[in-house]
Scaffold this active site. Structure first.
Site, PDB file in Angstrom:
ATOM      1  N   ASP A  26     -35.675  38.654   9.853  1.00  0.00           N
ATOM      2  CA  ASP A  26     -35.806  38.685   8.396  1.00  0.00           C
ATOM      3  C   ASP A  26     -35.638  37.266   7.855  1.00  0.00           C
ATOM      4  OD1 ASP A  26     -35.183  39.099   5.577  1.00  0.00           O
ATOM      5  OD2 ASP A  26     -34.941  41.217   6.120  1.00  0.00           O
ATOM      6  N   ILE A  27     -36.512  36.870   6.955  1.00  0.00           N
ATOM      7  CA  ILE A  27     -36.426  35.489   6.447  1.00  0.00           C
ATOM      8  C   ILE A  27     -35.192  35.263   5.560  1.00  0.00           C
ATOM      9  CG2 ILE A  27     -38.875  34.903   6.633  1.00  0.00           C
ATOM     10  CD1 ILE A  27     -39.050  35.486   3.551  1.00  0.00           C
ATOM     11  N   LYS A  65     -43.155  34.945  -6.825  1.00  0.00           N
ATOM     12  CA  LYS A  65     -43.945  33.938  -6.105  1.00  0.00           C
ATOM     13  C   LYS A  65     -43.869  32.594  -6.832  1.00  0.00           C
ATOM     14  CE  LYS A  65     -46.213  34.333  -2.892  1.00  0.00           C
ATOM     15  NZ  LYS A  65     -45.911  34.254  -1.424  1.00  0.00           N
ATOM     16  N   THR A 106     -50.077  32.516  -4.400  1.00  0.00           N
ATOM     17  CA  THR A 106     -51.121  33.310  -5.036  1.00  0.00           C
ATOM     18  C   THR A 106     -51.563  32.699  -6.353  1.00  0.00           C
ATOM     19  OG1 THR A 106     -51.439  35.429  -6.170  1.00  0.00           O
ATOM     20  CG2 THR A 106     -49.191  34.705  -5.947  1.00  0.00           C
ATOM     21  N   ASP A 107     -52.779  33.047  -6.765  1.00  0.00           N
ATOM     22  CA  ASP A 107     -53.244  32.590  -8.088  1.00  0.00           C
ATOM     23  C   ASP A 107     -52.513  33.323  -9.222  1.00  0.00           C
ATOM     24  OD1 ASP A 107     -54.402  35.123  -7.792  1.00  0.00           O
ATOM     25  OD2 ASP A 107     -56.441  34.477  -8.285  1.00  0.00           O
ATOM     26  N   GLU A 108     -51.792  34.415  -8.873  1.00  0.00           N
ATOM     27  CA  GLU A 108     -51.159  35.212  -9.934  1.00  0.00           C
ATOM     28  C   GLU A 108     -50.040  34.455 -10.639  1.00  0.00           C
ATOM     29  OE1 GLU A 108     -50.652  39.375  -8.963  1.00  0.00           O
ATOM     30  OE2 GLU A 108     -52.227  39.272  -7.459  1.00  0.00           O
ATOM     31  N   TYR A 152     -43.789  40.571  -9.260  1.00  0.00           N
ATOM     32  CA  TYR A 152     -44.354  39.946  -8.057  1.00  0.00           C
ATOM     33  C   TYR A 152     -44.712  38.490  -8.325  1.00  0.00           C
ATOM     34  CZ  TYR A 152     -48.005  38.462  -4.771  1.00  0.00           C
ATOM     35  OH  TYR A 152     -48.761  37.734  -3.875  1.00  0.00           O
ATOM     36  N   GLY A 187     -48.262  45.531 -18.199  1.00  0.00           N
ATOM     37  CA  GLY A 187     -48.424  44.068 -18.102  1.00  0.00           C
ATOM     38  C   GLY A 187     -49.620  43.655 -17.260  1.00  0.00           C
TER      39      GLY A 187
HETATM   40  P1  NAD Z   1     -48.602  41.905   3.415  1.00  0.00           P
HETATM   41  O1  NAD Z   1     -47.723  42.683   2.497  1.00  0.00           O
HETATM   42  O2  NAD Z   1     -49.777  42.550   4.046  1.00  0.00           O
HETATM   43  O3  NAD Z   1     -47.717  41.321   4.620  1.00  0.00           O
HETATM   44  C1  NAD Z   1     -46.450  40.760   4.431  1.00  0.00           C
HETATM   45  C2  NAD Z   1     -45.795  40.576   5.796  1.00  0.00           C
HETATM   46  O4  NAD Z   1     -44.497  39.996   5.579  1.00  0.00           O
HETATM   47  C3  NAD Z   1     -45.554  41.895   6.556  1.00  0.00           C
HETATM   48  O5  NAD Z   1     -45.906  41.756   7.901  1.00  0.00           O
HETATM   49  C4  NAD Z   1     -44.064  42.147   6.406  1.00  0.00           C
HETATM   50  O6  NAD Z   1     -43.498  42.867   7.491  1.00  0.00           O
HETATM   51  C5  NAD Z   1     -43.525  40.717   6.331  1.00  0.00           C
HETATM   52  N1  NAD Z   1     -42.245  40.641   5.616  1.00  0.00           N
HETATM   53  C6  NAD Z   1     -41.945  41.185   4.417  1.00  0.00           C
HETATM   54  N2  NAD Z   1     -40.658  40.923   4.104  1.00  0.00           N
HETATM   55  C7  NAD Z   1     -40.152  40.178   5.118  1.00  0.00           C
HETATM   56  C8  NAD Z   1     -38.893  39.592   5.357  1.00  0.00           C
HETATM   57  N3  NAD Z   1     -37.871  39.718   4.497  1.00  0.00           N
HETATM   58  N4  NAD Z   1     -38.723  38.852   6.495  1.00  0.00           N
HETATM   59  C9  NAD Z   1     -39.745  38.718   7.389  1.00  0.00           C
HETATM   60  N5  NAD Z   1     -40.955  39.277   7.209  1.00  0.00           N
HETATM   61  C10 NAD Z   1     -41.164  39.991   6.091  1.00  0.00           C
HETATM   62  O7  NAD Z   1     -48.997  40.605   2.588  1.00  0.00           O
HETATM   63  P2  NAD Z   1     -50.385  39.791   2.587  1.00  0.00           P
HETATM   64  O8  NAD Z   1     -51.311  40.432   1.635  1.00  0.00           O
HETATM   65  O9  NAD Z   1     -50.803  39.525   3.976  1.00  0.00           O
HETATM   66  O10 NAD Z   1     -49.882  38.429   1.923  1.00  0.00           O
HETATM   67  C11 NAD Z   1     -49.360  37.377   2.725  1.00  0.00           C
HETATM   68  C12 NAD Z   1     -48.981  36.221   1.822  1.00  0.00           C
HETATM   69  O11 NAD Z   1     -50.122  35.757   1.107  1.00  0.00           O
HETATM   70  C13 NAD Z   1     -47.938  36.578   0.756  1.00  0.00           C
HETATM   71  O12 NAD Z   1     -47.052  35.498   0.620  1.00  0.00           O
HETATM   72  C14 NAD Z   1     -48.760  36.778  -0.505  1.00  0.00           C
HETATM   73  O13 NAD Z   1     -47.993  36.481  -1.654  1.00  0.00           O
HETATM   74  C15 NAD Z   1     -49.871  35.768  -0.289  1.00  0.00           C
HETATM   75  N6  NAD Z   1     -51.152  36.087  -0.948  1.00  0.00           N
HETATM   76  C16 NAD Z   1     -51.724  37.326  -0.795  1.00  0.00           C
HETATM   77  C17 NAD Z   1     -52.969  37.579  -1.386  1.00  0.00           C
HETATM   78  C18 NAD Z   1     -53.653  38.913  -1.195  1.00  0.00           C
HETATM   79  O14 NAD Z   1     -54.707  39.141  -1.813  1.00  0.00           O
HETATM   80  N7  NAD Z   1     -53.158  39.813  -0.366  1.00  0.00           N
HETATM   81  C19 NAD Z   1     -53.604  36.600  -2.146  1.00  0.00           C
HETATM   82  C20 NAD Z   1     -52.981  35.347  -2.276  1.00  0.00           C
HETATM   83  C21 NAD Z   1     -51.762  35.096  -1.674  1.00  0.00           C
HETATM   84  P1  TYD Z   2     -54.397  45.008  -6.314  1.00  0.00           P
HETATM   85  O1  TYD Z   2     -55.245  45.243  -5.119  1.00  0.00           O
HETATM   86  O2  TYD Z   2     -53.088  45.713  -6.425  1.00  0.00           O
HETATM   87  O3  TYD Z   2     -54.205  43.416  -6.436  1.00  0.00           O
HETATM   88  P2  TYD Z   2     -53.560  42.541  -7.654  1.00  0.00           P
HETATM   89  O4  TYD Z   2     -52.925  43.439  -8.643  1.00  0.00           O
HETATM   90  O5  TYD Z   2     -52.565  41.725  -6.919  1.00  0.00           O
HETATM   91  O6  TYD Z   2     -54.706  41.767  -8.217  1.00  0.00           O
HETATM   92  O7  TYD Z   2     -55.238  45.392  -7.606  1.00  0.00           O
HETATM   93  C1  TYD Z   2     -56.483  44.775  -7.885  1.00  0.00           C
HETATM   94  C2  TYD Z   2     -56.953  45.282  -9.225  1.00  0.00           C
HETATM   95  O8  TYD Z   2     -57.238  46.687  -9.112  1.00  0.00           O
HETATM   96  C3  TYD Z   2     -55.910  45.157 -10.327  1.00  0.00           C
HETATM   97  O9  TYD Z   2     -56.573  44.817 -11.549  1.00  0.00           O
HETATM   98  C4  TYD Z   2     -55.314  46.551 -10.430  1.00  0.00           C
HETATM   99  C5  TYD Z   2     -56.468  47.452 -10.039  1.00  0.00           C
HETATM  100  N1  TYD Z   2     -56.089  48.724  -9.370  1.00  0.00           N
HETATM  101  C6  TYD Z   2     -56.571  49.942  -9.845  1.00  0.00           C
HETATM  102  O10 TYD Z   2     -57.325  49.998 -10.829  1.00  0.00           O
HETATM  103  N2  TYD Z   2     -56.206  51.096  -9.192  1.00  0.00           N
HETATM  104  C7  TYD Z   2     -55.379  51.068  -8.112  1.00  0.00           C
HETATM  105  O11 TYD Z   2     -55.056  52.168  -7.581  1.00  0.00           O
HETATM  106  C8  TYD Z   2     -54.899  49.815  -7.618  1.00  0.00           C
HETATM  107  C9  TYD Z   2     -53.991  49.742  -6.426  1.00  0.00           C
HETATM  108  C10 TYD Z   2     -55.292  48.646  -8.264  1.00  0.00           C
END
Ligand code: NAD
Ligand code: TYD
Length: 345
Positions: free
Chosen positions: A56-57, A156, A127-129, A152, A285
């Site tokens: 765990d980190i 970040k 993330t861009d969020e 979230y 939000g």
């Molecule tokens: P994910 O939720 O699929 O995976 C997260 C991983 O982190 C999992 O394997 C989980 O077991 C591990 N993890 C969670 N808590 C932990 C802890 N306390 N210690 C060690 N490991 C832990 O996430 P993802 O979608 O692959 O995203 C990866 C990274 O990229 C994140 O930092 C996210 O913010 C960033 N990101 C994601 C997206 C996207 O669209 N999914 C876009 C931009 C940035």
């Molecule tokens: P998501 O995949 O959760 O990514 P993020 O919120 O990080 O951008 O959602 C993408 C978009 O889809 C977001 O505008 C929320 C919408 N959404 C739905 O309309 N229905 C759903 O069931 C989910 C999970 C997301």
């Protein structure tokens, strides 16, 4: 060390690095939360240059022990709680992992690299969020002010700020990249695209939040992994890079496109899957629009996305249809409870 390597994006990054860099020793540190799954890496688990460490980190002592064993010269940090809806249900879990966990890692790196930080790098994946919500025009650049609006994105943003703080205060060598929404194989089916694919396949309602007008900028996950590879090797220390593919879509248009693709793949009559669309209560939000300007990354490192969205989406659908067992496994048990809480309100 790659943290979060058993998750969606992390597993693509681990696979790329293990295959492309046989001379690196790659240690994947992952706590295997609900989102982490070693099945995602079955094809590289026996590679000579790959090691998995469950941990765990937020556990500073555990991370220090790993540093003493492996003498890491770099960390690519992806481990995080990553789902906005879960952050609304349980914000403190996001503070714990995303803020405390990142700080713990930074602190250990600072201690371990204090004598000689030459050639070391802490690369933070964000993330861009963090930039908040756009109106109908404009793009996020690296200098856009942070304006997070969900637990979230706030967690970040906080982690990004700590990474910058360790750079300015302790000269910890670091880079941050902020990417737009990813899609592709191994994406946990709580996120929009895999959730819709799974529900279309099972003839379940397709829950579109609000009017489905919100816009996201989608990037194929392997293109993100390639950008991470470029930035890790050639990015400038102390810099931020935005990653995105100029690929904006309204949610409702993506859901309709998925319905059309899946009607064909499942041999359904045209328009049949779209009948499952169900507009539900909006996310609190809910950010209206995200859009990345990736010009810096393109100009400095020559990166650009390789895949067109329609092609990437079709590959993604094919992967989910072929990997039913994977979907079944990750959507059993705890996922069902989450789904009921989120959608059966
Ligand atoms: P994910 O939720 O699929 O995976 C997260 C991983 O982190 C999992 O394997 C989980 O077991 C591990 N993890 C969670 N808590 C932990 C802890 N306390 N210690 C060690 N490991 C832990 O996430 P993802 O979608 O692959 O995203 C990866 C990274 O990229 C994140 O930092 C996210 O913010 C960033 N990101 C994601 C997206 C996207 O669209 N999914 C876009 C931009 C940035
Ligand atoms: P998501 O995949 O959760 O990514 P993020 O919120 O990080 O951008 O959602 C993408 C978009 O889809 C977001 O505008 C929320 C919408 N959404 C739905 O309309 N229905 C759903 O069931 C989910 C999970 C997301």
């Amino acid at each position: 060390m790659i943290t979060g390597g058993a998750g969606f994006i992390g597993s693509h990054v681990v696979r790329l690095f293990v295959n492309k860099y046989p001379d690196y020793r790659i240690v994947n540190l992952d706590a295997l939360t609900y989102a982490g799954n070693l099945e995602n890496l079955w094809d590289v688990e026996a590679a000579h240059n790959y090691i998995f460490e469950k941990g765990d980190i937020t556990d500073g002592e555990g991370i220090s022990r790993l540093f003493e064993t492996y003498h890491f010269d770099s960390v690519i940090h992806l481990a995080a709680e990553s789902h906005v809806d879960r952050s609304i249900q349980d914000p403190l879990a996001f503070v714990r992992t995303n803020v405390m966990g990142t700080c713990m890692l930074l602190n250990v790196c600072r201690q371990q690299w204090s004598k000689d930080s030459g050639g070391k790098l802490f690369y933070h994946i964000s993330t861009d969020e963090v930039y908040g919500s756009l109106g109908p025009t404009g793009y996020f650049t690296e200098t856009t002010a942070y304006d997070p609006r969900s637990p979230y994105s706030a967690s970040k943003a906080a982690s990004d700020h700590f990474v910058m703080a360790y750079y300015h205060t302790y000269q910890l060598p670091m880079i941050i990249s902020n990417c737009s929404n990813n899609y592709g194989s191994h994406h946990f089916p709580e996120k929009l695209i895999p959730l819709m694919i799974n529900n279309i396949k099972n003839n379940r309602p397709l829950p579109v939040y609000g009017k489905g007008e919100n816009v996201r900028d989608w990037l194929y996950v392997d293109d993100h992994a390639l950008a991470i590879d470029k930035i890790f090797h050639h990015g400038r220390v102390g810099e931020k890079y935005n990653i995105g593919g100029f690929n904006e879509w309204k949610n409702i248009d993506i859901v309709n496109l998925l319905c059309r693709i899946m009607d064909k793949k499942l041999g359904r009559a045209e328009g049949e899957s779209a009948k499952l669309i169900s507009f539900v209560k909006d996310r609190p939000g809910h950010d209206m629009r995200y859009a990345i300007d990736p010009a810096k990354l393109n100009r400095e490192l020559g990166w650009k996305p390789s895949l067109q969205f329609e092609e990437g989406l079709e590959k993604t659908v094919d992967w989910y249809l072929k990997n039913e067992e994977w979907v079944k496994e990750v959507t059993s048990g705890a996922y069902q409870r989450y789904y009921e809480k989120q959608y059966q309100k």
